[in-house]
Scaffold this motif. Structure first.
Motif, PDB file in Angstrom:
ATOM      1  N   TRP A 237      45.293  43.984  52.629  1.00  0.00           N
ATOM      2  CA  TRP A 237      44.521  43.810  53.866  1.00  0.00           C
ATOM      3  C   TRP A 237      43.114  44.373  53.720  1.00  0.00           C
ATOM      4  CZ3 TRP A 237      44.525  40.749  57.786  1.00  0.00           C
ATOM      5  CH2 TRP A 237      43.791  41.056  58.931  1.00  0.00           C
ATOM      6  N   LYS A 238      43.049  45.548  53.106  1.00  0.00           N
ATOM      7  CA  LYS A 238      41.750  46.190  52.894  1.00  0.00           C
ATOM      8  C   LYS A 238      40.857  45.308  52.009  1.00  0.00           C
ATOM      9  CE  LYS A 238      41.042  49.471  49.885  1.00  0.00           C
ATOM     10  NZ  LYS A 238      41.303  50.673  49.079  1.00  0.00           N
ATOM     11  N   ILE A 239      41.473  44.726  50.969  1.00  0.00           N
ATOM     12  CA  ILE A 239      40.711  43.855  50.070  1.00  0.00           C
ATOM     13  C   ILE A 239      40.217  42.625  50.845  1.00  0.00           C
ATOM     14  CG2 ILE A 239      40.739  42.662  47.829  1.00  0.00           C
ATOM     15  CD1 ILE A 239      41.673  45.503  47.443  1.00  0.00           C
ATOM     16  N   ALA A 240      41.122  42.087  51.671  1.00  0.00           N
ATOM     17  CA  ALA A 240      40.754  40.894  52.447  1.00  0.00           C
ATOM     18  C   ALA A 240      39.600  41.200  53.403  1.00  0.00           C
ATOM     19  CB  ALA A 240      41.964  40.378  53.221  1.00  0.00           C
ATOM     20  N   MET A 241      39.562  42.425  53.921  1.00  0.00           N
ATOM     21  CA  MET A 241      38.470  42.797  54.821  1.00  0.00           C
ATOM     22  C   MET A 241      37.127  42.790  54.078  1.00  0.00           C
ATOM     23  SD  MET A 241      39.626  43.021  57.827  1.00  0.00           S
ATOM     24  CE  MET A 241      40.724  41.718  57.296  1.00  0.00           C
ATOM     25  N   THR A 242      37.156  43.197  52.808  1.00  0.00           N
ATOM     26  CA  THR A 242      35.930  43.121  52.008  1.00  0.00           C
ATOM     27  C   THR A 242      35.497  41.667  51.864  1.00  0.00           C
ATOM     28  OG1 THR A 242      36.471  45.094  50.754  1.00  0.00           O
ATOM     29  CG2 THR A 242      34.947  43.556  49.716  1.00  0.00           C
ATOM     30  N   THR A 243      36.480  40.801  51.557  1.00  0.00           N
ATOM     31  CA  THR A 243      36.162  39.376  51.426  1.00  0.00           C
ATOM     32  C   THR A 243      35.530  38.853  52.710  1.00  0.00           C
ATOM     33  OG1 THR A 243      38.137  39.205  50.038  1.00  0.00           O
ATOM     34  CG2 THR A 243      37.131  37.145  50.761  1.00  0.00           C
ATOM     35  N   LEU A 244      36.126  39.228  53.841  1.00  0.00           N
ATOM     36  CA  LEU A 244      35.612  38.734  55.125  1.00  0.00           C
ATOM     37  C   LEU A 244      34.211  39.266  55.405  1.00  0.00           C
ATOM     38  CD1 LEU A 244      38.766  38.845  57.426  1.00  0.00           C
ATOM     39  CD2 LEU A 244      37.744  36.870  56.276  1.00  0.00           C
ATOM     40  N   ALA A 245      33.961  40.518  55.002  1.00  0.00           N
ATOM     41  CA  ALA A 245      32.623  41.082  55.230  1.00  0.00           C
ATOM     42  C   ALA A 245      31.582  40.274  54.450  1.00  0.00           C
ATOM     43  CB  ALA A 245      32.581  42.550  54.825  1.00  0.00           C
ATOM     44  N   TYR A 246      31.958  39.803  53.271  1.00  0.00           N
ATOM     45  CA  TYR A 246      31.030  38.963  52.506  1.00  0.00           C
ATOM     46  C   TYR A 246      30.963  37.549  53.077  1.00  0.00           C
ATOM     47  CZ  TYR A 246      29.994  42.408  48.954  1.00  0.00           C
ATOM     48  OH  TYR A 246      29.532  43.522  48.314  1.00  0.00           O
ATOM     49  N   GLU A 247      32.125  37.056  53.507  1.00  0.00           N
ATOM     50  CA  GLU A 247      32.163  35.699  54.047  1.00  0.00           C
ATOM     51  C   GLU A 247      31.283  35.582  55.284  1.00  0.00           C
ATOM     52  OE1 GLU A 247      36.095  34.260  54.969  1.00  0.00           O
ATOM     53  OE2 GLU A 247      35.403  32.201  55.088  1.00  0.00           O
ATOM     54  N   ARG A 248      31.231  36.670  56.052  1.00  0.00           N
ATOM     55  CA  ARG A 248      30.462  36.666  57.300  1.00  0.00           C
ATOM     56  C   ARG A 248      29.095  37.316  57.120  1.00  0.00           C
ATOM     57  NH1 ARG A 248      35.834  39.096  60.332  1.00  0.00           N
ATOM     58  NH2 ARG A 248      37.036  37.172  60.208  1.00  0.00           N
ATOM     59  N   GLY A 249      28.802  37.739  55.905  1.00  0.00           N
ATOM     60  CA  GLY A 249      27.664  38.634  55.709  1.00  0.00           C
ATOM     61  C   GLY A 249      26.331  37.954  55.472  1.00  0.00           C
ATOM     62  N   PRO A 250      25.317  38.759  55.202  1.00  0.00           N
ATOM     63  CA  PRO A 250      23.937  38.255  55.142  1.00  0.00           C
ATOM     64  C   PRO A 250      23.643  37.318  53.973  1.00  0.00           C
ATOM     65  CG  PRO A 250      24.017  40.589  54.543  1.00  0.00           C
ATOM     66  CD  PRO A 250      25.371  40.223  55.063  1.00  0.00           C
ATOM     67  N   GLU A 251      24.301  37.500  52.820  1.00  0.00           N
ATOM     68  CA  GLU A 251      24.028  36.577  51.713  1.00  0.00           C
ATOM     69  C   GLU A 251      24.463  35.170  52.105  1.00  0.00           C
ATOM     70  OE1 GLU A 251      25.620  39.397  51.355  1.00  0.00           O
ATOM     71  OE2 GLU A 251      24.880  40.527  49.617  1.00  0.00           O
ATOM     72  N   ASP A 252      25.646  35.096  52.686  1.00  0.00           N
ATOM     73  CA  ASP A 252      26.156  33.806  53.142  1.00  0.00           C
ATOM     74  C   ASP A 252      25.235  33.213  54.202  1.00  0.00           C
ATOM     75  OD1 ASP A 252      28.605  31.874  53.484  1.00  0.00           O
ATOM     76  OD2 ASP A 252      28.042  32.498  55.506  1.00  0.00           O
TER      77      ASP A 252
END
Lengths: 396, 377
Positions: A237-252
């Motif tokens: 779950w913790k790993i998935a939260m990192t993925t989501l932070a990138y998925e929703r994040g500024p680079e994207d």
């Protein structure tokens, strides 16, 4: 605060601009466009990504040791601006570059980084994302796809949905249940699954745009080596939260802003050339007001991303701020496409190759596609829950 | 490229916020002006008015962007309305004033002794700063300005008027013969808004700011006022959002804090996102103003228009979230609503700035000459 660029940053921009001028096809954006056929378009985008890699323009801010350019987040921002300026094509390995890569960089073992990062950067391996399931959408932690450890392998059974690019992907990162007997967030693991494994079936799903970018993906006794778990078992779950932070994040967001800015420019140009009721559409005061607002909002998408970059450079963690980034760009872009359809006037419904279509009928497809923005990567309602509870401290 | 504030900028903002937190009277529900002078004195003692005065005139030589967070604090504290005018004049005189004007005006401005109010708006005009009707001929100023902040307290006025060489900014003593002031009836009496009539007022020979490029001084004043007003708007929006969130966290109905209901939680989330978006636009706008960047006009207009629409939305929603309490005089939310509306219409409202955004975009990015040539220079 300083929006001026250092000599190094300016040199980066100049080098990229010169490279782009050579790399794009002659007449690109004026007479030469992406293929219309979905598959051909995917292959065109893949070729473009590989061309970027060959030129040294992939994995801009990833470490050099894994094949990246080792540039700064600021240069990543410059990269996006220049891609916008040149109306450069999109890529197809977006999930590899934006989600799988950063997650493996943050939580993967050294062996995983060595194995997986270089072929993401080179787009030799395309990735897809196995998070959502038919009964685990907004309630992501309730995923039911099971992964049972048997010897040195996980045996995976279950179904994922909305798996974009699964038809092109060699790899899938998936959130799976490894322990069904504990509270739902604590029994999940983050697995890297080879899409060529026996037992994987893909069924395309048709989207409201008529395209089939996303799929249902079925796992039937799929074997995954135990070394393909990222982080610890049951701590996915913790790993998935990192993925989501990138998925929703500024680079994207910045990558998307490039596309939105191009389309907005195209809209303005179209309205300058389109006569409506005896005047140019651009001279309609009601359109001008909304257009100015859209120009402002799309610029804010860029500025929001730059502010996030500076926060991260100052040491701030990635977290709930990504939900604010995503909530903003998704609604701003939807409003822009609604404006496009309004401003095109009576012929707005005419699309594609119809000779009466404006701007080669491009806005109709974009308008349809934009309806997904506020649903994927966590619906707006989920983002608002996260912002309300984790940013504003409102009770659950 | 660095899009954040440094420690000095944050520290100054915190200092201003703390100082004004003690000035409760500024935010009292009643619409009196008793708190204005003590607050202004405290800000002068802090040295706020010297911040943007050049070092040669004894100031700190800071730029507008250095005061962005301080302006936000001023907005959220409902600081005296014409603090903006003093800060703005120190900037514009520093950048466009003659040597004599800088020496005469800047030291007393820095000390808080002068109170210069900006006089732009007129009846029958839109928000364009150069299209005013007030006129200077043969060294005499005639015209009537509306919505002048703290008009009755001003020692001087900075008046936009048509001069012999085009639009210009003229410095006029409030005591000059022919100057008369009428207090407005308006929605925010704490701003001290007034109509100022100049009836054939004889001007000082050195009254024109930035002789030779006077139109640029008018535009600089206007853009500075707009960018700084956007910061004030952020401050008001942030204060109202905090208040709404706090209320939603603590007010219990149906046995639960109302902030646990998605109807309100999601509304608060949307407001928080809108406020951050307004911050992005505003911080960039005030930086572009400070640096006189090529896209200054567009960036400032984006800031003023966007922050204006956001502060309006936050004020309206914050009152709604407070329910019946929000509509009471005693809670005092109306003070923010009133002030925000006045600021929304100062230095150009959203409709005017949106048009300017489009004109600037068409010219800079599409090479198209504006159909309406509003530019002053």
């Amino acid at each position: 605060m300083d929006f001026n660029y250092t000599p190094e940053e300016s040199a980066f921009r100049a080098e990229l601009r010169a490279w782009l001028a050579d790399a794009l096809p002659k007449g690109w954006g004026d007479t030469v466009f992406e293929p219309e056929d979905e598959h051909e378009r995917a292959m065109f985008r893949l070729d473009w990504e590989r061309k970027l890699h060959a030129g040294g323009w992939s994995g801009i801010n990833w470490p050099k040791e894994y094949g990246g350019r080792g540039a700064t987040l600021i240069e990543r921002g410059i990269f996006a601006e220049e891609m916008a300026r040149a109306s450069a094509p999109e890529g197809i390995n977006i999930i590899g570059h934006n989600l799988a890569g950063p997650t493996i960089l943050a939580h993967g073992s050294e062996a995983q980084k060595q194995r997986f990062l270089p072929p993401i950067i080179s787009s030799d391996e395309i990735w897809c994302q196995g998070f959502s399931e038919p009964n685990a959408g907004s309630d992501l932690a309730s995923v039911r796809t099971r992964a049972e450890l048997v010897g040195d392998k996980f045996i995976v059974n279950g179904q994922k949905i909305w798996t974009s690019y699964a038809q092109y992907a060699q790899w899938c990162f998936a959130l799976v249940r490894t322990n069904p007997d504990v509270p739902k967030h604590r029994g999940l693991s983050f697995l890297l699954i080879d899409m060529r494994s026996p037992g994987i079936t893909i069924r395309p799903l048709r989207q409201i745009s008529g395209e089939s970018e996303f799929n249902e993906t079925f796992f039937d006794n799929v074997e995954v080596p135990v070394e393909n778990v990222v982080g610890a078992v049951n701590e996915g779950w913790k790993i998935a939260m990192t993925t989501l932070a990138y998925e929703r994040g500024p680079e994207d967001a910045l990558g998307r802003q490039v596309r939105f800015k191009q389309e907005l420019d195209k809209l303005v140009a179209t309205l300058c050339q389109t006569t409506q009721g005896g005047r140019a559409a651009i001279d309609n005061p009601a359109i001008r007001q909304r257009l100015a607002r859209a120009i402002t909002e799309i610029e804010i998408v860029r500025l929001n991303a730059l502010r996030s970059f500076s926060r991260y450079l100052d040491g701030a963690d990635r977290g709930a701020d990504a939900s604010m980034t995503k909530l903003y760009w998704s609604h701003a872009a939807q409003r822009m496409y609604e404006l496009a359809m309004d401003a095109l006037g009576p012929v707005a419904p005419i699309s594609g190759h119809d000779p009466a279509a404006l701007a080669l009928g491009r806005f109709q497809l974009s308008w349809l596609q934009s309806k997904a923005f506020t649903i994927y990567s966590g619906s707006s309602e989920i983002q608002r829950n996260i912002i309300g509870e984790r940013v504003l401290g409102l009770p659950r | 490229m660095y899009f954040a504030f440094d420690e000095d900028q944050k520290s100054l903002g915190d200092t201003v916020a703390r100082l004004l937190a003690d000035q409760d009277g500024l935010r009292a529900p009643d619409l009196g002006r008793d708190a204005v002078d003590p607050a202004r004195t405290a800000l002068a003692e802090l040295g706020l008015f010297a911040m943007m005065v050049p070092e040669e005139q004894g100031g700190a030589g800071l730029k507008a962007v250095d005061l962005a967070l301080s302006l936000e604090a001023l907005g959220g504290a409902l600081a005296p309305a014409a603090v903006l005018d003093t800060l703005l004049l120190s900037e514009v005189l520093g950048s466009h004033g003659t040597a004599a004007q800088r020496d005469a005006f800047l030291p007393p401005l820095a000390a808080g002794e002068l109170r210069v109010s900006v006089a732009l708006s007129e009846k029958g005009c839109d928000d364009a700063p150069h299209a005013v009707l007030a006129r200077v001929s043969d060294g005499r100023l005639t015209g009537t300005k509306l919505l002048v902040r703290e008009a009755a307290d001003a020692t001087h006025f900075a008046v936009a008027a048509q001069g012999p060489a085009g639009p210009g900014l003229f410095l006029v003593s409030a005591k000059a013969a022919g100057v008369s002031i009428r207090a407005h009836q308006d929605i925010d009496p704490t701003s001290g808004l007034g109509a100022v009539t100049f009836d054939d007022v004889v001007l000082d020979p050195d009254a024109l700011v930035g002789a030779g490029h006077s139109a640029a001084a008018v535009e600089r004043l206007f853009d500075g006022g707009a960018a700084m007003s956007a910061c004030l708007q952020l401050g008001i929006a942030a204060r109202m959002l905090d208040s709404a969130v706090e209320y939603a966290r603590t007010r219990v109905q149906f046995g639960k804090p109302i902030g646990s209901f998605q109807a309100l939680k999601h509304r608060c989330a949307d407001l928080a996102v809108a406020l951050e978006a307004a911050r992005s636009a505003t911080y960039y706008g005030i930086w572009a103003y400070s640096e006189d960047a090529p896209d200054r006009a567009r960036a400032v207009s984006m800031a003023k228009a966007y922050a204006g629409e956001v502060v309006r939305e936050v004020c309206n929603e914050a009152i709604q979230i407070h329910g019946g309490m929000g509509f009471t005089w005693e809670l005092g939310l109306h003070r923010y609503l009133r002030r925000a509306k006045v600021i929304e219409h100062a230095f150009g409202a959203a409709i005017w700035h949106n048009e300017r955004i489009l004109i600037e975009t068409l010219r800079d990015e599409f090479g198209q000459d504006a159909t309406v040539d509003w530019k002053v220079a």
